[in-house]
Design an enzyme around this catalytic site. Structure first.
Site, PDB file in Angstrom:
ATOM      1  N   PHE A  32       4.634  -9.371   5.250  1.00  0.00           N
ATOM      2  CA  PHE A  32       3.930  -9.032   4.113  1.00  0.00           C
ATOM      3  C   PHE A  32       3.833 -10.073   3.309  1.00  0.00           C
ATOM      4  CE2 PHE A  32       2.797  -6.994   0.351  1.00  0.00           C
ATOM      5  CZ  PHE A  32       1.586  -6.671   0.218  1.00  0.00           C
ATOM      6  N   TRP A  70       7.712  -6.697   6.995  1.00  0.00           N
ATOM      7  CA  TRP A  70       6.847  -5.703   7.234  1.00  0.00           C
ATOM      8  C   TRP A  70       7.272  -4.520   7.870  1.00  0.00           C
ATOM      9  CZ3 TRP A  70       1.315  -5.248   6.300  1.00  0.00           C
ATOM     10  CH2 TRP A  70       0.826  -4.401   6.995  1.00  0.00           C
ATOM     11  N   GLY A  73       5.832   2.331   8.643  1.00  0.00           N
ATOM     12  CA  GLY A  73       6.096   3.570   7.779  1.00  0.00           C
ATOM     13  C   GLY A  73       4.718   4.109   7.423  1.00  0.00           C
ATOM     14  N   ASP A 161       1.870   3.732 -11.896  1.00  0.00           N
ATOM     15  CA  ASP A 161       0.962   4.133 -11.119  1.00  0.00           C
ATOM     16  C   ASP A 161       1.500   4.872  -9.864  1.00  0.00           C
ATOM     17  OD1 ASP A 161      -1.075   4.862  -9.315  1.00  0.00           O
ATOM     18  OD2 ASP A 161      -1.801   2.597  -8.977  1.00  0.00           O
TER      19      ASP A 161
END
Length: 264
Positions: A32, A70, A73, A161
Protein backbone atom coordinates in the site's frame (compact mmCIF):
# COMPACT_ATOMS: atom_id res chain seq x y z
CA UNK A 1 5.05 6.72 -8.91
CA UNK A 2 5.68 4.06 -11.58
CA UNK A 3 9.45 4.63 -11.39
CA UNK A 4 9.74 3.74 -7.72
CA UNK A 5 9.41 -0.04 -7.79
CA UNK A 6 10.49 -1.20 -11.24
CA UNK A 7 8.93 -2.72 -14.32
CA UNK A 8 7.71 -5.90 -12.63
CA UNK A 9 5.30 -3.94 -10.43
CA UNK A 10 1.79 -2.80 -11.28
CA UNK A 11 0.48 0.31 -9.50
CA UNK A 12 -3.18 1.32 -9.43
CA UNK A 13 -5.10 3.98 -7.46
CA UNK A 14 -6.41 2.68 -4.13
CA UNK A 15 -9.20 5.22 -3.77
CA UNK A 16 -9.57 7.58 -0.85
CA UNK A 17 -10.51 11.22 -0.67
CA UNK A 18 -7.01 12.59 -1.32
CA UNK A 19 -6.23 10.53 -4.42
CA UNK A 20 -2.72 9.97 -3.04
CA UNK A 21 -3.03 6.25 -2.17
CA UNK A 22 -2.05 3.34 -4.42
CA UNK A 23 -2.06 -0.43 -4.55
CA UNK A 24 1.17 -1.95 -5.86
CA UNK A 25 1.69 -5.62 -6.63
CA UNK A 26 4.22 -7.92 -8.25
CA UNK A 27 4.41 -11.70 -8.44
CA UNK A 28 6.02 -11.82 -5.01
CA UNK A 29 4.58 -8.98 -2.95
CA UNK A 30 1.78 -6.46 -2.44
CA UNK A 31 2.14 -2.98 -0.96
CA UNK A 32 0.00 0.00 0.00
CA UNK A 33 1.70 3.20 -1.18
CA UNK A 34 0.88 6.71 -0.11
CA UNK A 35 2.29 10.07 -1.11
CA UNK A 36 3.32 12.51 1.63
CA UNK A 37 2.12 10.52 4.62
CA UNK A 38 2.93 11.99 8.00
CA UNK A 39 6.18 10.94 9.73
CA UNK A 40 3.74 9.88 12.44
CA UNK A 41 3.15 6.70 10.42
CA UNK A 42 6.42 5.15 11.63
CA UNK A 43 5.48 5.17 15.31
CA UNK A 44 1.93 4.03 14.50
CA UNK A 45 3.46 1.06 12.71
CA UNK A 46 5.83 0.32 15.59
CA UNK A 47 2.89 0.32 18.01
CA UNK A 48 0.95 -2.13 15.81
CA UNK A 49 -1.88 0.34 15.24
CA UNK A 50 -1.53 0.43 11.44
CA UNK A 51 -0.22 -2.21 9.00
CA UNK A 52 3.57 -2.54 9.06
CA UNK A 53 5.62 0.22 7.44
CA UNK A 54 8.01 -1.42 4.95
CA UNK A 55 9.98 1.57 3.66
CA UNK A 56 9.98 5.33 3.11
CA UNK A 57 11.49 7.07 0.07
CA UNK A 58 11.98 10.74 -0.75
CA UNK A 59 11.49 11.68 -4.39
CA UNK A 60 13.49 14.26 -6.35
CA UNK A 61 10.51 16.65 -6.29
CA UNK A 62 10.41 16.50 -2.48
CA UNK A 63 7.46 14.12 -2.16
CA UNK A 64 7.79 11.34 0.38
CA UNK A 65 6.40 7.92 -0.55
CA UNK A 66 5.63 5.37 2.14
CA UNK A 67 5.00 1.66 1.59
CA UNK A 68 3.02 -0.48 4.00
CA UNK A 69 2.12 -4.14 3.92
CA UNK A 70 -1.03 -4.74 1.92
CA UNK A 71 -3.31 -6.79 4.12
CA UNK A 72 -6.31 -8.79 3.07
CA UNK A 73 -9.06 -7.74 5.41
CA UNK A 74 -12.26 -5.81 5.75
CA UNK A 75 -13.61 -2.75 7.49
CA UNK A 76 -15.72 -3.18 10.58
CA UNK A 77 -19.49 -3.05 10.27
CA UNK A 78 -21.33 -0.43 12.36
CA UNK A 79 -22.50 -3.22 14.69
CA UNK A 80 -18.93 -4.47 15.20
CA UNK A 81 -17.92 -1.08 16.58
CA UNK A 82 -19.48 -2.30 19.84
CA UNK A 83 -16.81 -5.00 20.17
CA UNK A 84 -14.55 -4.68 23.25
CA UNK A 85 -11.44 -4.66 21.03
CA UNK A 86 -12.43 -1.28 19.59
CA UNK A 87 -12.58 0.26 23.07
CA UNK A 88 -9.27 -1.36 24.06
CA UNK A 89 -7.40 -0.22 20.94
CA UNK A 90 -8.69 3.33 21.28
CA UNK A 91 -7.64 3.33 24.94
CA UNK A 92 -4.16 2.14 23.96
CA UNK A 93 -3.87 5.00 21.47
CA UNK A 94 -5.09 7.63 23.92
CA UNK A 95 -2.71 6.43 26.65
CA UNK A 96 0.41 6.12 24.47
CA UNK A 97 3.12 8.59 25.46
CA UNK A 98 5.15 7.52 22.40
CA UNK A 99 2.39 8.57 20.02
CA UNK A 100 1.88 11.86 21.83
CA UNK A 101 5.59 12.69 21.86
CA UNK A 102 5.92 11.98 18.14
CA UNK A 103 2.87 14.00 17.16
CA UNK A 104 4.14 16.94 19.19
CA UNK A 105 7.61 16.65 17.65
CA UNK A 106 6.24 16.94 14.12
CA UNK A 107 4.55 20.20 15.03
CA UNK A 108 1.02 19.27 16.07
CA UNK A 109 -0.05 21.73 18.74
CA UNK A 110 -2.88 20.87 21.14
CA UNK A 111 -6.34 21.84 19.92
CA UNK A 112 -8.12 23.82 22.63
CA UNK A 113 -11.92 24.12 22.78
CA UNK A 114 -11.68 27.92 22.87
CA UNK A 115 -9.81 27.80 19.54
CA UNK A 116 -12.54 25.64 18.03
CA UNK A 117 -15.21 28.07 19.24
CA UNK A 118 -13.30 31.09 17.93
CA UNK A 119 -12.96 29.52 14.48
CA UNK A 120 -16.67 28.67 14.37
CA UNK A 121 -17.59 32.25 15.29
CA UNK A 122 -15.29 33.58 12.59
CA UNK A 123 -16.84 31.34 9.93
CA UNK A 124 -20.40 32.18 11.00
CA UNK A 125 -19.77 35.91 10.64
CA UNK A 126 -19.05 35.35 6.94
CA UNK A 127 -22.71 34.71 6.18
CA UNK A 128 -25.54 36.42 8.03
CA UNK A 129 -28.09 33.92 6.70
CA UNK A 130 -26.20 31.13 8.47
CA UNK A 131 -26.22 32.98 11.78
CA UNK A 132 -29.98 33.37 11.38
CA UNK A 133 -30.47 29.60 11.53
CA UNK A 134 -32.08 28.99 14.91
CA UNK A 135 -30.21 25.69 15.39
CA UNK A 136 -26.85 27.33 14.76
CA UNK A 137 -27.74 30.14 17.16
CA UNK A 138 -28.77 27.63 19.84
CA UNK A 139 -25.66 25.56 19.26
CA UNK A 140 -23.31 28.52 19.63
CA UNK A 141 -25.07 29.58 22.83
CA UNK A 142 -24.60 26.07 24.23
CA UNK A 143 -20.91 25.96 23.24
CA UNK A 144 -20.27 29.33 24.88
CA UNK A 145 -22.17 28.38 28.03
CA UNK A 146 -20.36 25.05 28.46
CA UNK A 147 -16.87 26.23 27.48
CA UNK A 148 -15.57 26.86 31.04
CA UNK A 149 -16.53 23.35 32.17
CA UNK A 150 -14.71 21.49 29.38
CA UNK A 151 -11.35 23.25 29.52
CA UNK A 152 -8.14 22.00 31.14
CA UNK A 153 -8.55 18.29 30.51
CA UNK A 154 -5.56 16.11 29.66
CA UNK A 155 -5.02 16.06 25.91
CA UNK A 156 -3.96 12.98 23.99
CA UNK A 157 -3.51 11.75 20.43
CA UNK A 158 -6.95 11.74 18.81
CA UNK A 159 -7.68 10.13 15.47
CA UNK A 160 -10.66 12.47 14.92
CA UNK A 161 -12.51 10.26 12.43
CA UNK A 162 -14.04 7.25 14.16
CA UNK A 163 -15.98 6.11 11.10
CA UNK A 164 -16.25 2.31 11.01
CA UNK A 165 -14.63 2.42 7.54
CA UNK A 166 -11.33 3.33 9.21
CA UNK A 167 -11.19 0.18 11.36
CA UNK A 168 -9.51 -2.70 9.51
CA UNK A 169 -9.74 -6.34 10.59
CA UNK A 170 -7.10 -8.61 9.04
CA UNK A 171 -6.10 -12.12 10.16
CA UNK A 172 -7.62 -11.51 13.57
CA UNK A 173 -5.69 -8.24 14.07
CA UNK A 174 -7.53 -4.93 14.43
CA UNK A 175 -6.03 -1.74 12.99
CA UNK A 176 -7.08 1.92 12.90
CA UNK A 177 -6.08 3.48 9.59
CA UNK A 178 -6.23 6.90 7.82
CA UNK A 179 -4.47 9.19 10.30
CA UNK A 180 -4.39 12.32 8.12
CA UNK A 181 -6.63 14.28 10.52
CA UNK A 182 -4.95 13.26 13.78
CA UNK A 183 -4.78 15.95 16.47
CA UNK A 184 -3.64 16.45 20.03
CA UNK A 185 -6.96 16.99 21.75
CA UNK A 186 -9.42 15.95 24.44
CA UNK A 187 -10.05 12.17 24.19
CA UNK A 188 -13.78 12.96 24.52
CA UNK A 189 -13.59 13.99 20.86
CA UNK A 190 -12.96 10.38 19.74
CA UNK A 191 -15.01 8.74 22.48
CA UNK A 192 -18.06 10.85 21.68
CA UNK A 193 -18.00 9.91 18.01
CA UNK A 194 -18.07 6.20 18.83
CA UNK A 195 -20.66 6.37 21.60
CA UNK A 196 -23.04 8.64 19.73
CA UNK A 197 -22.77 6.98 16.33
CA UNK A 198 -22.42 3.31 17.22
CA UNK A 199 -23.20 2.38 20.82
CA UNK A 200 -26.76 2.20 22.24
CA UNK A 201 -26.93 4.55 25.22
CA UNK A 202 -27.84 1.73 27.61
CA UNK A 203 -24.42 0.18 26.76
CA UNK A 204 -22.35 3.32 27.27
CA UNK A 205 -21.30 2.35 30.80
CA UNK A 206 -20.05 -1.07 29.66
CA UNK A 207 -18.18 0.40 26.68
CA UNK A 208 -16.47 3.00 28.85
CA UNK A 209 -15.50 0.32 31.36
CA UNK A 210 -13.82 -1.63 28.57
CA UNK A 211 -12.03 1.55 27.54
CA UNK A 212 -10.90 1.91 31.16
CA UNK A 213 -12.92 4.77 32.67
CA UNK A 214 -16.22 5.33 34.42
CA UNK A 215 -19.10 7.28 32.99
CA UNK A 216 -19.16 10.80 34.42
CA UNK A 217 -21.34 13.81 33.68
CA UNK A 218 -18.27 15.88 32.80
CA UNK A 219 -17.21 13.37 30.15
CA UNK A 220 -20.69 13.34 28.60
CA UNK A 221 -20.78 17.16 28.59
CA UNK A 222 -17.43 17.29 26.82
CA UNK A 223 -18.47 14.60 24.38
CA UNK A 224 -21.59 16.51 23.33
CA UNK A 225 -19.66 19.78 23.17
CA UNK A 226 -17.33 18.41 20.51
CA UNK A 227 -20.12 16.64 18.63
CA UNK A 228 -22.12 19.88 18.43
CA UNK A 229 -19.07 21.88 17.37
CA UNK A 230 -18.32 19.31 14.67
CA UNK A 231 -21.90 19.40 13.37
CA UNK A 232 -21.85 23.20 13.13
CA UNK A 233 -18.51 23.04 11.33
CA UNK A 234 -19.75 20.51 8.79
CA UNK A 235 -22.96 22.49 8.25
CA UNK A 236 -20.95 25.62 7.50
CA UNK A 237 -18.65 23.66 5.19
CA UNK A 238 -21.52 22.26 3.12
CA UNK A 239 -23.36 25.59 3.04
CA UNK A 240 -20.27 27.33 1.70
CA UNK A 241 -20.07 24.75 -1.10
CA UNK A 242 -23.81 25.02 -1.77
CA UNK A 243 -24.30 21.30 -1.11
CA UNK A 244 -27.86 21.82 0.04
CA UNK A 245 -28.80 18.21 0.78
CA UNK A 246 -25.75 17.49 2.91
CA UNK A 247 -26.12 20.82 4.72
CA UNK A 248 -29.72 19.91 5.56
CA UNK A 249 -28.59 16.53 6.89
CA UNK A 250 -26.08 18.21 9.17
CA UNK A 251 -28.72 20.64 10.37
CA UNK A 252 -31.01 17.72 11.25
CA UNK A 253 -28.12 16.10 13.12
CA UNK A 254 -27.55 19.33 15.00
CA UNK A 255 -31.22 19.41 16.03
CA UNK A 256 -30.93 15.89 17.44
CA UNK A 257 -27.79 16.78 19.38
CA UNK A 258 -29.38 19.91 20.83
CA UNK A 259 -32.37 17.85 21.93
CA UNK A 260 -30.03 15.41 23.67
CA UNK A 261 -28.24 18.11 25.68
CA UNK A 262 -31.57 19.72 26.56
CA UNK A 263 -32.97 16.41 27.81
CA UNK A 264 -29.78 15.50 29.66
Amino acid sequence: MENILGADWTITPAGGSTGEAYYAHSERKRLFLKRNSSPFLAVLSAEGIVPKLVWTKRMENGDVITAQEWLEGRELTPEEMQHPRVAKLLSKIHHSSELLDMLMRIGKRPIKPEDILYELKSNIRIGEEIAAQIEVYQAMKHLEKMLPSIQKYKQVVCHCDMNHNNWLLSNGQLYLIDWDNAKVADPAMDIGMILYWYIPEYDWDDWLNRYGIDREDQLIDRMYWYLIAQSVSYFLWYKEREETRKAAQRLDELKRLLNRVTVN
